[in-house]
Structures are given as structure tokens and as C-alpha cells.
Design an enzyme around this catalytic site. Structure first.
Site, PDB file in Angstrom:
ATOM      1  N   LYS A 214     -34.274 -13.776  34.999  1.00 12.50           N
ATOM      2  CA  LYS A 214     -34.079 -15.157  35.450  1.00 12.50           C
ATOM      3  C   LYS A 214     -35.388 -15.901  35.256  1.00 12.50           C
ATOM      4  O   LYS A 214     -36.442 -15.441  35.693  1.00 12.50           O
ATOM      5  CB  LYS A 214     -33.670 -15.189  36.919  1.00 12.50           C
ATOM      6  CG  LYS A 214     -33.773 -16.567  37.569  1.00 12.50           C
ATOM      7  CD  LYS A 214     -33.686 -16.502  39.082  1.00 12.50           C
ATOM      8  CE  LYS A 214     -34.125 -17.816  39.701  1.00 12.50           C
ATOM      9  NZ  LYS A 214     -34.073 -17.809  41.179  1.00 12.50           N
TER      10      LYS A 214
ATOM     11  N   TRP B 169     -26.318 -18.973  39.446  1.00 13.39           N
ATOM     12  CA  TRP B 169     -25.886 -19.846  40.553  1.00 13.39           C
ATOM     13  C   TRP B 169     -27.024 -20.338  41.430  1.00 13.39           C
ATOM     14  O   TRP B 169     -26.851 -20.579  42.609  1.00 13.39           O
ATOM     15  CB  TRP B 169     -24.810 -19.178  41.412  1.00 13.39           C
ATOM     16  CG  TRP B 169     -23.655 -18.711  40.611  1.00 13.39           C
ATOM     17  CD1 TRP B 169     -22.703 -19.482  40.009  1.00 13.39           C
ATOM     18  CD2 TRP B 169     -23.337 -17.369  40.269  1.00 13.39           C
ATOM     19  NE1 TRP B 169     -21.823 -18.702  39.321  1.00 13.39           N
ATOM     20  CE2 TRP B 169     -22.183 -17.388  39.465  1.00 13.39           C
ATOM     21  CE3 TRP B 169     -23.916 -16.133  40.573  1.00 13.39           C
ATOM     22  CZ2 TRP B 169     -21.599 -16.241  38.959  1.00 13.39           C
ATOM     23  CZ3 TRP B 169     -23.343 -14.985  40.074  1.00 13.39           C
ATOM     24  CH2 TRP B 169     -22.198 -15.049  39.276  1.00 13.39           C
ATOM     25  N   HIS B 170     -28.187 -20.516  40.842  1.00 21.70           N
ATOM     26  CA  HIS B 170     -29.316 -21.030  41.602  1.00 21.70           C
ATOM     27  C   HIS B 170     -29.597 -22.483  41.229  1.00 21.70           C
ATOM     28  O   HIS B 170     -30.734 -22.943  41.267  1.00 21.70           O
ATOM     29  CB  HIS B 170     -30.555 -20.167  41.359  1.00 21.70           C
ATOM     30  CG  HIS B 170     -30.397 -18.760  41.837  1.00 21.70           C
ATOM     31  ND1 HIS B 170     -31.334 -17.764  41.570  1.00 21.70           N
ATOM     32  CD2 HIS B 170     -29.426 -18.165  42.576  1.00 21.70           C
ATOM     33  CE1 HIS B 170     -30.914 -16.628  42.117  1.00 21.70           C
ATOM     34  NE2 HIS B 170     -29.766 -16.845  42.718  1.00 21.70           N
ATOM     35  N   TYR B 171     -28.547 -23.217  40.865  1.00 23.61           N
ATOM     36  CA  TYR B 171     -28.731 -24.610  40.472  1.00 23.61           C
ATOM     37  C   TYR B 171     -29.139 -25.457  41.683  1.00 23.61           C
ATOM     38  O   TYR B 171     -28.808 -25.159  42.826  1.00 23.61           O
ATOM     39  CB  TYR B 171     -27.474 -25.166  39.793  1.00 23.61           C
ATOM     40  CG  TYR B 171     -26.173 -24.986  40.524  1.00 23.61           C
ATOM     41  CD1 TYR B 171     -25.787 -25.849  41.534  1.00 23.61           C
ATOM     42  CD2 TYR B 171     -25.290 -23.955  40.186  1.00 23.61           C
ATOM     43  CE1 TYR B 171     -24.578 -25.702  42.203  1.00 23.61           C
ATOM     44  CE2 TYR B 171     -24.086 -23.794  40.831  1.00 23.61           C
ATOM     45  CZ  TYR B 171     -23.737 -24.672  41.845  1.00 23.61           C
ATOM     46  OH  TYR B 171     -22.541 -24.517  42.505  1.00 23.61           O
TER      47      TYR B 171
END
Length: 585
Positions: free
Chosen positions: A416, A516-518
Site C-alpha cells: 500500500k 478502502w482507505h479513501y
């Protein structure tokens, strides 16, 4: 089973990481006496605080504010307590595969061609994610200008209910040892702290495999002063300008599952506030639907009145890009989600997961949902929309036998990119609050992000080839072969290039996924101030991940929960000080 056909099973992990969702029949909210279906809500009510969104931040915020004020929480989804075993670690993949219209997650596909989801359940993304729990780094806390002692206390408050030390077994141990072998020092053991090197982080799964979510933080709440309505879709925030130099938020209109509209207003007492905690997609979307955003865009969608021309609403959208390598194993592996992380000096985080059951049926159902979503979106494409190809999905299912079902002997190691530097924007497709807005994250637009991905993938390759990891890799497996496994799977709707298995830059661009770390869309200094008050508007704050300038730590959920507690206490102190001063006067 030969190495050449093991790629069929890699879809298991991709589905695990790219899909969220679950659908249960409507039941009584249960568990908490203060949670009720919105159909039971009065047509009109007043509260000291109205929180829009009962997610990762909203639950912590509500539990805290309820200690000294009346609080209403409006959550558009249902309750995780309707079927608590569905969130257990053993049901993780099954839970994630359902993206039906009333599921706990809402599928959306960004304009970049990457599958993504929005949580719609009490507890938010903490109900659906891979469960990794880790704090933000000290530098992040300093940059945010938070008080470190209060941050520490807020994290501890969260951890008392939801955080645990994971049981680290064979595959995760090999990942840890492999990271250390290739130089990701020092080894920091088990810790919630964000420290360079290799560590074992926390998890929101307990030793029995039961998930603990932000909804568990409501155990702290005062049940006499809190009301939580489920299946409550907020249509707009109400503002008044009467006798005021600038707009003030005073109420909200929300709709129950029967289509009946309800109204809630702030009690007419000083210091009462509306608080948006609808997440990085929902908060900017709802501001726009309420008339706060770029004037030209709102006018084009017929939104009246435009309460405030706020050009930065919806800007600065970021999503940390994730790329992965799937490694079939000659030996059995445990079922594990994220536990070990390598926090590198070059701003890429290395993590992994192992073992899951493959089912053709739920994989087929997920991608049918993707295809249906794309068909629906064709009628509302924006001028900036990208034409997305579904050929990779069609080709994949031509290669998979419908009766195929198996437990994989494999693991997935991912990188990531921290930050990220690349930024995009959000805009409305229409004025329906149930529909997804249009979002573009511009993955790898900035060379710095792409450079960090290449370094991350390079580190993964070194780990895969390490002595420590050798037990979990076939001897005849080549790196080009492993890269090709991912390239042959519909991990997204982006085009594939023949050079991707040999060019890591192109591999990163072609196979990018979300973790899903937006965040962004209501950023501090652009849409809200340091106290999370919306600039130019009274009586309205935004407290959630939409305010972040970058993602905190290796996983943001701990910090989002912490922020709800931190700001809740700050708001109560301000309230107490005001009323004390007012009483003395």
C-alpha cells in the site's frame, strides 16, 4: 494440481479485497435499547446534537456526546447485531461477496476503473474490513495539531472495546521473517504504534474469531440521552440565514424505508450542532445535496438554493493504491487476515493474508453485481467519465469451471502506498442520496506514488524469494509467472499491457486495487477548520475520514474511531465552559 492452473484460485483473494457486502432480512435492531428502525421515528424531534452517519467515527462521537447532551444518530444502513456471526473471521469471504441492493456495503466503481465499496451499516467500515488495528504515527498527530495526551487517552478508550493481539501462525510468521531477512528492520514485536520496521499489529477480531466494531463503542453511551435510527437516509441538511451574516445549520430531513420523510432539528440552545460523519464519499456528497459546494456544479444539477459557493467540497479525494502478488503454496496455510506489516522507509507498507475458501457461485454473484452496476451507470455517465471494459471479467469466467470449489493453499502479499500524493475529486451524478456520486482518485498520477509502488513490489519479490518464505512457495514458481497470475484476473476494469509482467511500473498501473482507505473531500484547511467546523457556516462540523489530508498509519480505522472520541470530548468541554460562563453572567 499444477502451478499453471492455480491462478484460478487467486480470484478468492481478489474478491476478498475488492468486494464488501451482506444482506439480511429486516429485523429488530436489538442489542441496544436506543437503536430503532427509522420507521418508528417521530415525524419531528429536537436534539442537542444530530450526527449524520453511525459509522467508524459517528459511533465513537455519539457515545461520547451522549454523556452530557441529547444525541440523534441517523444511519442509512442496518445493524451488525442482526446476525453477529456473519462478521466472524470464518465468514469473512462469504460476507464480503454479497453486494445486493440492501447489503451492508454499496458497490461503486471509480472513474479510474477500480472496484470499491461504501459501508452502509452501524459501525461503518469496521464491520466489513480485514480488521487490522494500528495507530497513526507521532508525526501525523503533530501535523494534525492534536494534543498527544488526549489522543493517547482516546486511543486507549477505543482499544478497551475493540482491539486485540492476533494469534500469529505459520504463514504470517514466514512473512514476518521474510521481511526481516530482506532488511525491513527493526523488529518491533506486537504494537499498536506506527514505527518503521516490521511489526505485528492489532486486530478487531478476538481470540475466538469474533469481530468487534465501532458499534461496540456504543456500549459507553448513555442510553437515556441517545437515539439511533437505522435505515434512515438523509436527504438534506437544513440551513437558515434569517438575521444572520452567514448560514447556520439547524436541522435535517431524512427518509425511512417506507419512503416517509421525517424532520429533526437542533434544540434551541446555544452550542448545539449538526455533525456530518457520513464518510469520505457520503459527507461531501451530502454537503453538495444540501447546497454547499461548487456553485456551477450545484446549479447544473438544479440544487436550490445554493447555500454557499464552496469550491473545495469534493476536492482532494485520495485512495491509497494497493497492488498484490498471489503466491500458491505447496503446503497448507492458516486462514489469516492482516497481522504483520512492514513499514518501510520509502513510504510503502507491506502486508499479507492467507487461506480462504473458493466458491464459484459467490464469485459469480459478485461480478454479476459489477456488471449490473456498470449497466445502470451507463445512463448517468458524466462528461468526464471513462469507458470501462468488462472483457477481462468475461474472459475469466470462460476459464473457470462452474462446479469449482476449494480451499486455497496460498497467500497474498500486498503493498500500500502511503499518502498518497495523487489526488482526484468527487462530483454528483444526480440528486438521489441513495446513488453513488462520481469519484476519480487518479491512482499513480504522480510519479512519486508510482516509484513507491515499484519499491514495494520489489520488496515483496525479495520476500517471496527469501529463505524464510520458501516453505510457502513452489520451487518452479517464477516471479514473472506470479505477476502473470494477477494480470490474468479481473482485479479492476483497466486495460492490461503485454509488458506488465516485465515492467513493474506498468504492473502497478494495470493491477491497482483499493484497500478502502479513501479519504478527502472535506479536508482540513479547505472545507473545515482545525476544529472541524465547516468554513463559512455556523452550527456544522464534519468529523470523519473526509477531513484527512492523507491516510493515517497503515490502516485508518483506529484513528477514525479515536477522532470521534477526541472531538466528542473537546466539544463537551467547550459546551461546559460556555454554559458555566453563561451561568456566571
Amino acid at each position: 494440481m499444477t502451478f499453471q492452473i492455480l491462478w484460478l484460485f487467486s480470484i478468492v483473494f481478489i474478491v476478498t479485497f475488492i468486494s464488501n457486502g451482506l444482506c439480511f432480512p429486516d429485523q429488530a435492531a436489538g442489542y441496544y435499547s436506543f437503536t430503532k428502525d427509522a420507521k418508528l421515528a417521530p415525524m419531528f424531534a429536537r436534539f442537542d446534537y444530530i450526527i449524520i452517519g453511525g459509522g467508524t467515527s459517528g459511533c465513537a462521537l455519539a457515545a461520547t456526546l451522549s454523556q452530557n447532551a441529547s444525541v440523534l444518530v441517523l444511519e442509512r444502513g442496518g445493524s451488525p447485531y442482526d446476525n453477529p456471526t456473519a462478521t466472524d473471521i470464518g465468514n469473512f469471504a462469504t460476507t464480503l461477496s454479497n453486494t445486493s441492493p440492501k447489503s451492508w456495503s454499496q458497490l461503486f466503481i471509480s472513474e479510474d476503473g477500480v472496484y470499491n465499496t461504501r459501508a452502509r451499516v452501524l459501525g461503518g467500515g469496521s464491520v466489513l474490513n480485514a480488521g487490522f488495528y494500528t495507530r497513526a504515527g507521532d508525526d501525523y498527530v503533530k501535523e494534525a495539531e492534536w494534543k498527544s495526551d488526549e489522543v493517547e487517552a482516546a486511543y486507549e478508550w477505543v482499544e478497551e472495546k475493540v482491539a486485540f493481539q492476533p494469534p500469529v501462525m505459520g504463514w504470517q510468521t514466514a512473512l514476518k521473517d521474510g521481511l526481516l531477512e530482506v532488511g525491513e528492520f527493526p523488529y518491533n514485536g506486537f504494537t499498536y504504534d506506527h514505527i518503521n520496521g516490521t511489526k505485528i499489529g492489532g486486530t478487531i477480531f478476538d481470540q475466538a474469531g469474533h469481530r468487534h466494531t465501532a458499534a461496540n463503542l456504543l456500549e459507553y453511551a448513555n442510553p437515556d440521552t441517545l437515539a439511533v435510527y437505522l435505515h434512515a437516509t438523509v436527504h438534506k441538511i437544513l440551513f437558515t440565514t434569517r438575521g444572520r451574516p452567514r448560514p447556520k445549520a439547524y436541522g435535517v430531513i431524512f427518509q425511512d424505508a417506507n419512503g416517509v420523510l421525517h424532520k429533526a432539528e437542533l434544540a434551541k440552545t446555544a452550542m448545539n450542532e449538526m455533525i456530518l460523519s457520513a464518510g469520505a464519499i457520503g459527507s461531501p456528497q451530502l454537503l453538495m445535496l444540501s447546497g454547499v459546494g461548487p456553485m456551477a456544479h450545484l446549479t447544473a444539477h438544479g440544487i436550490k438554493p445554493v447555500v454557499l459557493d464552496h469550491p473545495m467540497v469534493g476536492q482532494g479525494m485520495g485512495d491509497n493504491p494497493m497492488n498484490a502478488i498471489f503466491i500458491p503454496s505447496p503446503t497448507p496455510v492458516e486462514v489469516s487476515l492482516i497481522q504483520v506489516v512492514g513499514i518501510t522507509k520509502y513510504n510503502s507498507y507491506i502486508e499479507g493474508a492467507s487461506g480462504v475458501i473458493f466458491s464459484y457461485s459467490w464469485t459469480r454473484n459478485y461480478f454479476d453485481g459489477v456488471l449490473n452496476y456498470l449497466n445502470e451507470m451507463q445512463t448517468s455517465r458524466t462528461n468526464t467519465s471513462t469507458t470501462l471494459s468488462t472483457q477481462s471479467i468475461t474472459d475469466f469466467f470462460k476459464s473457470v469451471h462452474p462446479l469449482l470449489s476449494a480451499t486455497t493453499k496460498a497467500g497474498l502479499i500486498l503493498q500500500k502506498v502511503a499518502g498518497p500524493v495523487s489526488r482526484g475529486h468527487l462530483e454528483l451524478r444526480n440528486t438521489n442520496p441513495n446513488d453513488n456520486p462520481s469519484v476519480r482518485f487518479n491512482y499513480y498520477q504522480e510519479p512519486e506514488d508510482l516509484k513507491e509502488c515499484v519499491e514495494g513490489i520489489t520488496t515483496i519479490i525479495k520476500v517471496v524469494n527469501s529463505k524464510a518464505f520458501s516453505k510457502f512457495k513452489y520451487r518452479d514458481a517464477t516471479i514473472h509467472g506470479l505477476l502473470d497470475l494477477i494480470l490474468r484476473i479481473p482485479t479492476n476494469l483497466r486495460p492490461r499491457h503485454v509488458t506488465s509482467a516485465f515492467d513493474l511500473k506498468q504492473f502497478c498501473i494495470d493491477t491497482v486495487m483499493t484497500i478502502w482507505h479513501y479519504h478527502g473531500g472535506c479536508q482540513v484547511g479547505r472545507v473545515v477548520d482545525k476544529n472541524y467546523k465547516v468554513l463559512g457556516i455556523d452550527g456544522l462540523r464534519v468529523i470523519d475520514g473526509s477531513t484527512f489530508l492523507k491516510s493515517p498509519g497503515t490502516n485508518p480505522q483506529a484513528t477514525v474511531m479515536m477522532l470521534g472520541r477526541y472531538m466528542g470530548q473537546k466539544i463537551l468541554r467547550e459546551r461546559e465552559a460556555f454554559h458555566k460562563k453563561d451561568g456566571e453572567a
